[in-house]
Structures are given as structure tokens and as C-alpha cells.
Design a protein around this motif. Structure first.
Motif, PDB file in Angstrom:
ATOM      1  N   GLY A 257      51.677  33.794  40.424  1.00  0.00           N
ATOM      2  CA  GLY A 257      51.004  33.637  39.141  1.00  0.00           C
ATOM      3  C   GLY A 257      49.483  33.650  39.301  1.00  0.00           C
ATOM      4  O   GLY A 257      48.947  33.419  40.384  1.00  0.00           O
ATOM      5  N   ILE A 258      48.781  33.948  38.202  1.00  0.00           N
ATOM      6  CA  ILE A 258      47.317  33.940  38.184  1.00  0.00           C
ATOM      7  C   ILE A 258      46.856  32.544  37.773  1.00  0.00           C
ATOM      8  O   ILE A 258      47.141  32.084  36.662  1.00  0.00           O
ATOM      9  N   VAL A 259      46.135  31.865  38.691  1.00  0.00           N
ATOM     10  CA  VAL A 259      45.682  30.493  38.433  1.00  0.00           C
ATOM     11  C   VAL A 259      44.300  30.511  37.783  1.00  0.00           C
ATOM     12  O   VAL A 259      44.015  29.716  36.866  1.00  0.00           O
ATOM     13  N   ALA A 260      43.407  31.381  38.247  1.00  0.00           N
ATOM     14  CA  ALA A 260      42.028  31.422  37.743  1.00  0.00           C
ATOM     15  C   ALA A 260      41.476  32.829  37.942  1.00  0.00           C
ATOM     16  O   ALA A 260      42.174  33.725  38.458  1.00  0.00           O
ATOM     17  N   TYR A 261      40.223  33.004  37.502  1.00  0.00           N
ATOM     18  CA  TYR A 261      39.527  34.286  37.659  1.00  0.00           C
ATOM     19  C   TYR A 261      38.167  34.030  38.303  1.00  0.00           C
ATOM     20  O   TYR A 261      37.411  33.149  37.865  1.00  0.00           O
ATOM     21  N   TYR A 262      37.887  34.806  39.334  1.00  0.00           N
ATOM     22  CA  TYR A 262      36.551  34.765  39.926  1.00  0.00           C
ATOM     23  C   TYR A 262      35.634  35.645  39.074  1.00  0.00           C
ATOM     24  O   TYR A 262      35.907  36.836  38.875  1.00  0.00           O
ATOM     25  N   GLY A 275      46.209  31.802  46.651  1.00  0.00           N
ATOM     26  CA  GLY A 275      44.834  31.639  47.098  1.00  0.00           C
ATOM     27  C   GLY A 275      44.136  32.948  47.388  1.00  0.00           C
ATOM     28  O   GLY A 275      42.988  32.950  47.838  1.00  0.00           O
ATOM     29  N   THR A 276      44.804  34.070  47.104  1.00  0.00           N
ATOM     30  CA  THR A 276      44.227  35.390  47.339  1.00  0.00           C
ATOM     31  C   THR A 276      43.450  35.840  46.108  1.00  0.00           C
ATOM     32  O   THR A 276      43.921  35.674  44.976  1.00  0.00           O
ATOM     33  N   VAL A 277      42.263  36.433  46.354  1.00  0.00           N
ATOM     34  CA  VAL A 277      41.449  36.975  45.270  1.00  0.00           C
ATOM     35  C   VAL A 277      41.702  38.480  45.206  1.00  0.00           C
ATOM     36  O   VAL A 277      41.539  39.190  46.206  1.00  0.00           O
ATOM     37  N   GLU A 278      42.122  38.957  44.045  1.00  0.00           N
ATOM     38  CA  GLU A 278      42.378  40.380  43.856  1.00  0.00           C
ATOM     39  C   GLU A 278      41.081  41.174  43.995  1.00  0.00           C
ATOM     40  O   GLU A 278      40.032  40.762  43.500  1.00  0.00           O
ATOM     41  N   THR A 279      41.172  42.301  44.677  1.00  0.00           N
ATOM     42  CA  THR A 279      39.966  43.091  44.951  1.00  0.00           C
ATOM     43  C   THR A 279      39.529  43.950  43.773  1.00  0.00           C
ATOM     44  O   THR A 279      38.365  44.348  43.698  1.00  0.00           O
ATOM     45  N   SER A 280      40.436  44.252  42.871  1.00  0.00           N
ATOM     46  CA  SER A 280      40.074  45.083  41.715  1.00  0.00           C
ATOM     47  C   SER A 280      40.000  44.213  40.464  1.00  0.00           C
ATOM     48  O   SER A 280      40.897  43.397  40.219  1.00  0.00           O
ATOM     49  N   PRO A 281      38.938  44.356  39.646  1.00  0.00           N
ATOM     50  CA  PRO A 281      38.806  43.542  38.438  1.00  0.00           C
ATOM     51  C   PRO A 281      39.780  43.984  37.350  1.00  0.00           C
ATOM     52  O   PRO A 281      40.274  45.113  37.351  1.00  0.00           O
ATOM     53  N   VAL A 282      40.046  43.066  36.437  1.00  0.00           N
ATOM     54  CA  VAL A 282      40.894  43.378  35.290  1.00  0.00           C
ATOM     55  C   VAL A 282      40.006  43.689  34.092  1.00  0.00           C
ATOM     56  O   VAL A 282      38.825  43.304  34.044  1.00  0.00           O
ATOM     57  N   SER A 283      40.594  44.372  33.123  1.00  0.00           N
ATOM     58  CA  SER A 283      39.834  44.680  31.915  1.00  0.00           C
ATOM     59  C   SER A 283      39.668  43.420  31.073  1.00  0.00           C
ATOM     60  O   SER A 283      40.518  42.521  31.087  1.00  0.00           O
ATOM     61  N   LEU A 284      38.576  43.360  30.334  1.00  0.00           N
ATOM     62  CA  LEU A 284      38.308  42.178  29.505  1.00  0.00           C
ATOM     63  C   LEU A 284      39.343  42.022  28.398  1.00  0.00           C
ATOM     64  O   LEU A 284      39.591  40.905  27.937  1.00  0.00           O
ATOM     65  N   LEU A 285      39.942  43.121  27.972  1.00  0.00           N
ATOM     66  CA  LEU A 285      40.955  43.042  26.914  1.00  0.00           C
ATOM     67  C   LEU A 285      42.231  42.351  27.383  1.00  0.00           C
ATOM     68  O   LEU A 285      42.970  41.788  26.571  1.00  0.00           O
ATOM     69  N   SER A 286      42.515  42.418  28.686  1.00  0.00           N
ATOM     70  CA  SER A 286      43.738  41.799  29.212  1.00  0.00           C
ATOM     71  C   SER A 286      43.571  40.316  29.534  1.00  0.00           C
ATOM     72  O   SER A 286      44.537  39.665  29.926  1.00  0.00           O
ATOM     73  N   LEU A 287      42.372  39.771  29.379  1.00  0.00           N
ATOM     74  CA  LEU A 287      42.141  38.352  29.670  1.00  0.00           C
ATOM     75  C   LEU A 287      42.774  37.486  28.586  1.00  0.00           C
ATOM     76  O   LEU A 287      42.742  37.833  27.399  1.00  0.00           O
ATOM     77  N   PRO A 288      43.322  36.333  28.968  1.00  0.00           N
ATOM     78  CA  PRO A 288      43.867  35.416  27.958  1.00  0.00           C
ATOM     79  C   PRO A 288      42.744  34.736  27.182  1.00  0.00           C
ATOM     80  O   PRO A 288      41.573  34.821  27.518  1.00  0.00           O
ATOM     81  N   GLU A 289      43.115  34.014  26.124  1.00  0.00           N
ATOM     82  CA  GLU A 289      42.115  33.355  25.288  1.00  0.00           C
ATOM     83  C   GLU A 289      41.370  32.275  26.061  1.00  0.00           C
ATOM     84  O   GLU A 289      40.149  32.148  25.949  1.00  0.00           O
ATOM     85  N   THR A 290      42.093  31.483  26.815  1.00  0.00           N
ATOM     86  CA  THR A 290      41.463  30.447  27.637  1.00  0.00           C
ATOM     87  C   THR A 290      41.892  30.647  29.084  1.00  0.00           C
ATOM     88  O   THR A 290      43.080  30.880  29.358  1.00  0.00           O
ATOM     89  N   TYR A 291      40.966  30.568  29.979  1.00  0.00           N
ATOM     90  CA  TYR A 291      41.257  30.738  31.400  1.00  0.00           C
ATOM     91  C   TYR A 291      40.222  29.977  32.209  1.00  0.00           C
ATOM     92  O   TYR A 291      39.135  29.631  31.718  1.00  0.00           O
ATOM     93  N   LEU A 292      40.561  29.712  33.464  1.00  0.00           N
ATOM     94  CA  LEU A 292      39.696  28.956  34.371  1.00  0.00           C
ATOM     95  C   LEU A 292      38.832  29.941  35.146  1.00  0.00           C
ATOM     96  O   LEU A 292      39.354  30.847  35.796  1.00  0.00           O
ATOM     97  N   SER A 293      37.518  29.733  35.071  1.00  0.00           N
ATOM     98  CA  SER A 293      36.573  30.610  35.770  1.00  0.00           C
ATOM     99  C   SER A 293      36.048  29.920  37.013  1.00  0.00           C
ATOM    100  O   SER A 293      35.673  28.740  36.966  1.00  0.00           O
ATOM    101  N   VAL A 294      36.057  30.647  38.128  1.00  0.00           N
ATOM    102  CA  VAL A 294      35.528  30.146  39.393  1.00  0.00           C
ATOM    103  C   VAL A 294      34.297  30.974  39.733  1.00  0.00           C
ATOM    104  O   VAL A 294      34.345  32.208  39.713  1.00  0.00           O
TER     105      VAL A 294
END
Length: 440
Positions: A257-262, A275-294
Motif C-alpha cells: 500500500g501507499i503510506v505517503a508521498y515524497y 519503505g521504498t520510494v517509487e522512482t517515477s512520480p504520479v500525476s496530480l490528478l491521481s492523488l487522493p484528497e488527503t495524503y501524508l507528505s514527506v
């Protein structure tokens, strides 16, 4: 005399005494044959001989019955015919000469001759029957001798049969399997992937190492190995391969699961529960309404953060907006956690899982946006007061900077005047030296 002669042939035509003698003879003969057959019967051959003799006896007895019925019917018919002939002859004789005895004697002689002929025919029939019976008995005896002479085939021991079966069956199975491997059917595979959300079926098949040229039988034997290879994809937490006859395989995966977004500028990179950070970014449209930013991406620190957050309740994790590093002179891994309700929490990264759960107990006591310091102990303060204090401190620092800048300017000006005087003195001395040299 004529009456006695007429009665004698009619009485002889009944053959009752002969039938009785013939019946007794045949019964005795059948009994003797049955006794001989029983004495000679031994083992399996004996059983066959008894059955053959019994068949012969039954056939003979049936023939005897038919013979008796035929002779009885024949005797009755001849008797009726003789009586009718005698009556007709007597009537004719009476019409010609009723008192002639010679005519009567001739008629009686004719009837007696006819009876003798019929008796001879019956004897011939009996002789033929006896000959047929004797031939049948001889055939039965010949069959008995043949059955005795035939050597019994030795039976194969069961041990040898089982040995042959244990060799032939595996050999046959191996031959069938070899032929199957040579056919195109040995590589037919229908693979289906389930449970993918962030990944797709092609990525899972590529990670599994399954090729189209692989044998179906090989995949069936090594399905656990291929399932372990699928975990090389950093999105996959677990994988399993299930087989369904004849060539259907189902790859069932479970993703992290996705815990947070860098967050780096406008880019958002998913941080997985591993604990792995994905190397490719996601589109802003696919982001949920509330999420944890690191706001930091150090690999070891991110893994520690995910491990510590696993001990925090989902309610607190959902209330966190951002997490960033705020090291102090005392704590190098101090974190500044900003909540969606503008509260701020200072807590060491190594103690986040132990101290952050206390926020749920402190929050009901706060009436204004507050800061909670968990660096050493736990205490709270108003963020407005802190902001004023920070502004005051900032103003003092700015004044101090201004004073330092003015002092620097004055120092620079003083240095400039000194430099000017020095340059003037140097020019004066140079002028004096030049004048003295000229006067000389």
C-alpha cells in the motif's frame, strides 16, 4: 380257428412286452455308462467328462422317449388299419361265399404277414437306434480319452506376472510422457494475473521469469520458485501461482500500500508500506484528497519513518499533513509534524511510534492551535505566542544585523580616511625627496 388267427396278429401288434424289455435294457445301459463315467472322472478333466456323459445320457433318454411314443403311435395306427382291413375282407368274403373258410384263412395270413413286416421294420428301427446309441457312447469315450491325453498347460506364477506389470506399466507411462514432450501441447499455458492495482499483468509475467517456450510440466513443478521471483518487483508484497487442469495458471498477487508521498516541488513520489520510494512520480490528478507528505527522501530515514508509523493508529496518521526534518542541537533526527488542524508536533524519529500516540490524549485539552514538544518530555504551547516570540526574536536579530552592518560601514569609512591620509603623506614625502634631489 379263424378267430384265433385273427386275434393273434392283433395282439402281437401292441408290442407292450417288447417295449418293456427295451426300456429296461436302455435304463440298465444308461446306468452302467453313468457309473463308468463317475469312476473315470478325476480333477478338472473328470468334471468335463461327467458333463459330456450326462449330456449323452440326456440325449439318449430323450431319443428313447421319442422312440417309445413313435412306436406306440405306429402300433395303434397299424392296429386300427388291420381291424378295418379285416372287417372289409370279412364283409367281402361273406358277400362272395359266407361259408368259405379258405377266404378267411387267406385274409388272416395276409394280415399276419403285414404284422410280421411291420415288426421287422420296428426291429430294424431299434437296431438302428442301438447302433446310434453305441456310436454316441463310443464318441463320448473317444472324447474322454482325448481329454485325458491332452497335457495341461502349466500356469504362470503370480510373482512373474507382478514383476512384468511393474516393468511394463512404468515403461509405458515413460513412453507416453516422452511423446507428449515432443508435441506442441507440452508448452501450452494460459496465464491469468489477479490482484494488480498499480502494476499490470505484463510486468508481473516479466518478473516471474515465465517464458512461452517453457514446458507446462516444468512450470507446474517450479511454480513456487516463479512466485518468489515475482517479489523482485518492489510493488509486490506476496504472490502465489495456482494450477487448474489442463493448462490454466492463475498468478495471484498482493501489492504494497501507499503510506505517503515524497514531495519535491510539484512532483509526488509514492512511498510504499515497505519503505521504498517509487522512482517515477504520479500525476496530480491521481492523488487522493488527503495524503501524508514527506519532505525528505533519505532511504534509511524513510524506512525508519514507515516502521514507526506502523505503530501509530490510523486516525492519527490520517490527521498528519506533512513531516519534515527539524534537527536541533540536542536531537539530530527531530521531526516537525504538521497536522491538518494546524497543530505542530516535535518528536524524535526514533521515538515516533512510542510518543506520537499521546497526541490523541493531549488534543482534547487544546483550545487554540498549539505546538506539542515531545523532544524531551511532553509539553504544549500556543502557536500564536510562539509566532510572536519568533517575530520578536526575528526583529531583534534583524536590528542586530543592521547595527552590525552600520558598524561595518563606519569601519570601512574609517579605513578609507586612514588610507587617504596615508596616501597623502606618501605623496608629500615623495615630493620632498624629488625637490631635494633637484636642488643638489
Amino acid at each position: 380257428m379263424s378267430k384265433d388267427k385273427k386275434q393273434e396278429p392283433t395282439q402281437g401288434k401292441e408290442l407292450s412286452e417288447w417295449q418293456k424289455r427295451n426300456q429296461e435294457y436302455l435304463q440298465k445301459k444308461a446306468e452302467e455308462e453313468a457309473q463308468l463315467a463317475k469312476e473315470e472322472a478325476k480333477g478338472d478333466s473328470g468334471k468335463k467328462e461327467v458333463s459330456i456323459t450326462s449330456d449323452a445320457e440326456t440325449s439318449l433318454s430323450e431319443w428313447q422317449k421319442k422312440n417309445r411314443e413313435y412306436l406306440r403311435k405306429k402300433a395303434e395306427e397299424t392296429k386300427e388299419e388291420q381291424e378295418s382291413d379285416i372287417s372289409e375282407n370279412t364283409e367281402e368274403a361273406t358277400e362272395v361265399d359266407p361259408n368259405s373258410e379258405e377266404q378267411k384263412e387267406l385274409i388272416a395270413d395276409e394280415s399276419s404277414s403285414e404284422l410280421e413286416e411291420e415288426a421287422a421294420e420296428a426291429e430294424q428301427v431299434e437296431d438302428q437306434a442301438e447302433e446310434s446309441e453305441a456310436s454316441k457312447v463310443e464318441k463320448v469315450e473317444e472324447k474322454k480319452v482325448k481329454t485325458k491325453k491332452k497335457p495341461t498347460k502349466p500356469s504362470i506364477p503370480r510373482v512373474h506376472i507382478w514383476r512384468a506389470v511393474t516393468i511394463l506399466i512404468p515403461s509405458l507411462l515413460f513412453l507416453v510422457f516422452s511423446i507428449y514432450l515432443l508435441t506442441p501441447f507440452s508448452t501450452l499455458k494460459n496465464i491469468e494475473v489477479t490482484g494488480t492495482v498499480e502494476t499490470n499483468a505484463d510486468q508481473i509475467k516479466e518478473a516471474s521469469g515465465i517464458r512461452d517456450s517453457d514446458y507446462t510440466f516444468d512450470l507446474l513443478l517450479n511454480k513456487d520458485k516463479h512466485a518468489e521471483m515475482i517479489k523482485s518487483n518492489h510493488w509486490i508484497e506476496s504472490a502465489s501461482i495456482h494450477y487448474q487442469f489442463p493448462t490454466n495458471f492463475t498468478i495471484q498477487v498482493k501489492e504494497y500500500g501507499i503510506v505517503a508521498y515524497y514531495v519535491s516541488g510539484e512532483d509526488h513520489y509514492p512511498i510504499l508500506s515497505s519503505g521504498t520510494v517509487e522512482t517515477s512520480p504520479v500525476s496530480l490528478l491521481s492523488l487522493p484528497e488527503t495524503y501524508l507528505s514527506v519532505l525528505f527522501n533519505d532511504e534509511q530515514q524513510v524506512k525508519t519513518l514507515i516502521e514507526q508509523l506502523a505503530e501509530v493508529s490510523p486516525e492519527i496518521k490520517q490527521a498528519i499533513k506533512t513531516i519534515e526534518l527539524a534537527p536541533s542541537s540536542v536531537t539530530s533526527d527531530l521531526l516537525k509534524i504538521t497536522m491538518y488542524d494546524t497543530d505542530e508536533v516535535l518528536v524524535p524519529l526514533s521515538e515516533l511510534g512510542k510518543k506520537l500516540p499521546y497526541y490523541s490524549k493531549i488534543k482534547p485539552q487544546l483550545t487554540v492551535p498549539s505546538g506539542i514538544d515531545m523532544e524531551v518530555g511532553i509539553y504544549s504551547y500556543s502557536l500564536t505566542d510562539k509566532a510572536l516570540e519568533e517575530a520578536r526574536i526575528k526583529a531583534k536579530e534583524e536590528e542586530k544585523k543592521k547595527q552590525e552592518e552600520e558598524k561595518k560601514k563606519q569601519d570601512e569609512q574609517g579605513n578609507q580616511t586612514q588610507n587617504q591620509t596615508q596616501t597623502q603623506n606618501q605623496t608629500q614625502t615623495q615630493n620632498q625627496t624629488t625637490q631635494q634631489s633637484q636642488s643638489r
